[in-house]
Design a protein around this motif. Sequence first.
Motif, short mmCIF file in Angstrom:
data_model
loop_
_atom_site.label_atom_id
_atom_site.label_comp_id
_atom_site.label_asym_id
_atom_site.label_seq_id
_atom_site.Cartn_x
_atom_site.Cartn_y
_atom_site.Cartn_z
N VAL A 263 -172.75 47.37 -33.03
CA VAL A 263 -173.44 47.09 -32.27
C VAL A 263 -173.67 48.79 -31.97
O VAL A 263 -172.76 49.34 -32.04
CB VAL A 263 -173.35 46.74 -31.19
N MET A 264 -175.22 49.59 -31.78
CA MET A 264 -174.85 50.21 -32.51
C MET A 264 -176.22 51.48 -30.71
O MET A 264 -177.37 50.93 -31.16
CB MET A 264 -175.22 51.44 -33.54
N GLN A 265 -175.89 52.23 -30.24
CA GLN A 265 -176.67 52.81 -29.57
C GLN A 265 -176.82 54.37 -29.51
O GLN A 265 -175.62 55.01 -29.27
CB GLN A 265 -177.02 52.27 -28.09
N TYR A 266 -177.85 55.13 -29.04
CA TYR A 266 -178.16 56.13 -28.92
C TYR A 266 -178.73 56.44 -27.85
O TYR A 266 -179.78 55.76 -27.60
CB TYR A 266 -177.89 57.51 -29.97
N ARG A 267 -179.29 57.52 -26.27
CA ARG A 267 -180.28 57.57 -26.07
C ARG A 267 -180.22 59.65 -26.25
O ARG A 267 -179.36 59.64 -25.70
CB ARG A 267 -179.38 57.28 -24.67
N PHE A 268 -181.84 59.36 -25.82
CA PHE A 268 -182.24 60.34 -25.47
C PHE A 268 -182.73 60.25 -24.18
O PHE A 268 -183.63 59.77 -24.03
CB PHE A 268 -183.03 60.97 -26.31
N ILE B 40 -181.93 47.67 -45.63
CA ILE B 40 -180.61 46.45 -46.01
C ILE B 40 -179.31 46.09 -44.82
O ILE B 40 -179.34 47.55 -44.67
CB ILE B 40 -180.07 46.70 -47.78
N GLY B 41 -179.20 45.34 -44.38
CA GLY B 41 -177.93 45.35 -43.69
C GLY B 41 -177.78 44.97 -42.48
O GLY B 41 -177.20 45.46 -40.73
N VAL C 266 -178.25 46.50 -34.74
CA VAL C 266 -177.37 46.10 -34.56
C VAL C 266 -177.15 45.77 -36.23
O VAL C 266 -177.56 45.00 -36.93
CB VAL C 266 -177.15 44.45 -33.96
N TRP C 267 -175.64 45.63 -36.60
CA TRP C 267 -175.83 46.52 -37.86
C TRP C 267 -174.47 45.02 -39.02
O TRP C 267 -173.63 45.10 -38.01
CB TRP C 267 -174.57 47.49 -38.80
N LYS C 268 -175.03 45.01 -40.15
CA LYS C 268 -174.30 43.46 -40.55
C LYS C 268 -172.78 43.95 -40.83
O LYS C 268 -171.86 43.47 -41.07
CB LYS C 268 -174.78 43.29 -42.10
N ASN C 269 -172.75 45.77 -41.06
CA ASN C 269 -171.61 46.41 -41.48
C ASN C 269 -171.36 47.53 -41.42
O ASN C 269 -172.44 48.27 -41.05
CB ASN C 269 -171.19 45.49 -43.21
N ALA C 270 -170.43 48.35 -41.60
CA ALA C 270 -170.00 49.71 -41.25
C ALA C 270 -171.01 50.29 -42.52
O ALA C 270 -171.59 51.44 -42.92
CB ALA C 270 -169.01 50.03 -41.58
N GLU C 271 -171.23 50.20 -44.11
CA GLU C 271 -171.81 50.10 -44.86
C GLU C 271 -173.53 50.26 -44.28
O GLU C 271 -174.20 51.81 -44.66
CB GLU C 271 -171.86 49.32 -46.36
N ALA C 272 -173.68 49.75 -43.81
CA ALA C 272 -175.45 49.59 -43.85
C ALA C 272 -175.71 50.95 -42.74
O ALA C 272 -176.39 51.58 -42.69
CB ALA C 272 -175.92 48.59 -43.41
N MET C 273 -175.10 50.50 -41.60
CA MET C 273 -175.24 52.23 -40.66
C MET C 273 -174.72 53.15 -41.22
O MET C 273 -175.41 54.09 -40.95
CB MET C 273 -173.86 51.15 -39.54
N ALA C 274 -173.64 53.18 -41.79
CA ALA C 274 -173.77 54.50 -42.86
C ALA C 274 -174.61 55.03 -44.02
O ALA C 274 -175.57 56.43 -43.76
CB ALA C 274 -172.44 54.69 -43.45
N THR C 275 -175.59 54.28 -44.20
CA THR C 275 -176.62 54.46 -45.09
C THR C 275 -177.93 54.68 -44.41
O THR C 275 -178.38 56.08 -44.57
CB THR C 275 -177.45 53.00 -45.77
N PHE C 276 -177.41 54.30 -42.95
CA PHE C 276 -178.83 54.82 -42.05
C PHE C 276 -179.28 55.98 -41.67
O PHE C 276 -179.30 56.88 -41.25
CB PHE C 276 -179.16 53.37 -40.87
N TRP D 169 -169.79 49.32 -30.73
CA TRP D 169 -169.35 47.88 -30.44
C TRP D 169 -169.20 47.06 -31.05
O TRP D 169 -170.00 47.26 -31.75
CB TRP D 169 -170.31 47.38 -29.05
N LEU D 170 -168.34 45.85 -31.46
CA LEU D 170 -167.95 45.57 -32.83
C LEU D 170 -168.62 44.42 -31.29
O LEU D 170 -168.11 43.88 -30.37
CB LEU D 170 -166.37 45.36 -32.63
N ALA D 171 -169.65 43.27 -32.13
CA ALA D 171 -170.10 42.88 -31.75
C ALA D 171 -169.62 41.03 -31.60
O ALA D 171 -168.39 40.93 -32.06
CB ALA D 171 -171.15 42.08 -32.47
N LEU D 172 -169.77 40.53 -30.69
CA LEU D 172 -168.62 39.06 -29.87
C LEU D 172 -169.42 38.39 -29.82
O LEU D 172 -169.20 37.44 -30.21
CB LEU D 172 -167.53 39.37 -28.36
N ARG D 173 -170.73 38.34 -29.30
CA ARG D 173 -171.90 37.38 -29.45
C ARG D 173 -173.51 37.96 -29.56
O ARG D 173 -173.20 39.15 -29.08
CB ARG D 173 -171.56 36.37 -28.10
N LEU D 174 -174.13 37.55 -30.78
CA LEU D 174 -175.34 37.52 -31.06
C LEU D 174 -176.39 36.58 -30.42
O LEU D 174 -176.48 35.22 -30.47
CB LEU D 174 -175.99 37.71 -32.30
N PRO D 175 -177.41 37.23 -30.02
CA PRO D 175 -179.03 36.12 -29.79
C PRO D 175 -180.14 35.70 -31.21
O PRO D 175 -178.74 36.82 -32.49
CB PRO D 175 -179.67 37.22 -28.79
#
Length: 167
Positions: free
Chosen positions: A3-8, A34-35, A61-71, A92-98
């Motif tokens: 899970v990733m978030q930034y705020r402006f 992808i991802g 919410v990214w499936k993996n670090a590679e997808a997040m890095a690509t973005f 954050w590392l996901a524990l539960r997803l909707p």
Amino acid sequence: MIVMQYRFTLPADYNMTIIEARIAENGAKLNGFIGLLFKAYLVSRCDEAHTDENRYAPLYVWKNAEAMATFLQSPGFQKLTQDFGWPQIDTWLALRLPAIDEVRNAGWLSITKQHIAAHSDLSALALDGQLCAWDVSRWQILQIDFGDAPHAGRENYHIGYVASEAW
């Protein structure tokens, strides 16, 4: 999953229709990325009762670090930083997803962040949100609910658009 978030945080007199138009114009561009499980384009307005700041604060919410890095290495993220500045990115590392439909059908997202006390029984953490995740570098738990209205006492955002890999 990550899970990733930034705020402006924007000035109180900032014309938030600029952000809303940006979301309407660009939101669908991440469909099929992808991802990406999903990206919720989030907005809060200081002229609404549930918040006191204007913010643009997308949640991914990214499936993996590679997808997040690509973005993060993409021209789209580079353009964002040119327009709004260099953000602090929380992960954050996901524990539960909707389910994705719960996210797509919601109008609001409400966030709670809580400190995890030292020596806690980590297997017994109360996971109350539809999306739950933890940051073990800061010992913090993130709990998010999706719904039709904001929740009092929480960090609340209107969901402007939801993009996802599978659309």
